[in-house]
Design a protein around this motif. Structure first.
Motif, PDB file in Angstrom:
ATOM      1  N   ARG A  33      61.230  -9.756  20.032  1.00  0.00           N
ATOM      2  CA  ARG A  33      60.859 -11.021  19.401  1.00  0.00           C
ATOM      3  C   ARG A  33      62.049 -11.919  19.084  1.00  0.00           C
ATOM      4  N   SER A  34      63.271 -11.423  19.277  1.00  0.00           N
ATOM      5  CA  SER A  34      64.475 -12.179  18.911  1.00  0.00           C
ATOM      6  C   SER A  34      64.826 -13.290  19.886  1.00  0.00           C
ATOM      7  N   THR A  41      65.050 -17.024  18.697  1.00  0.00           N
ATOM      8  CA  THR A  41      63.802 -17.463  18.059  1.00  0.00           C
ATOM      9  C   THR A  41      64.007 -17.563  16.548  1.00  0.00           C
ATOM     10  N   PHE A  43      62.490 -15.826  14.465  1.00  0.00           N
ATOM     11  CA  PHE A  43      62.541 -14.434  14.014  1.00  0.00           C
ATOM     12  C   PHE A  43      63.991 -13.973  13.894  1.00  0.00           C
ATOM     13  N   HIS A  47      66.177 -13.457  10.198  1.00  0.00           N
ATOM     14  CA  HIS A  47      66.785 -12.163   9.909  1.00  0.00           C
ATOM     15  C   HIS A  47      68.313 -12.238   9.875  1.00  0.00           C
TER      16      HIS A  47
END
Length: 95
Positions: A33-34, A41, A43, A47
């Protein structure tokens, strides 16, 4: 002034932060998902910000612990010096 016990706790929190968060960062980097089409992204960005803030806070807390540890050590040696200067007897309430 911090006690040596609290200072050691703060140092441990700082070390813990540096042991945990970089490993978490590697896991996030490898997460599917990065990246989308080679671009980071939200995401990843969220983080990364969380990890950076946690490392800054952990470093600050750890450094406060180190300063507290050193100050407590200085207070102990100063206390010992005053006992020695009083002929081995500890002064109580200014007497």
């Amino acid at each position: 002034m911090l006690t040596r016990r609290w200072s050691a706790f703060l140092i441990a929190v700082g070390v813990w932060s540096w042991l945990i968060w970089p490993r978490f960062g590697v896991a996030i980097w490898k997460d599917d998902r990065s990246f989308a089409d080679g671009s980071p992204t939200s995401f990843l960005w969220v983080h990364a910000l969380l990890i950076a803030a946690s490392l800054v806070i952990g470093t600050t807390v750890g450094l406060l612990g180190v300063r507290g540890w050193r100050a407590a050590r200085g207070a102990i040696s100063t206390s010992d010096d005053s006992v020695a200067a009083a002929g081995g007897r500890r002064k109580i309430d200014g007497s």
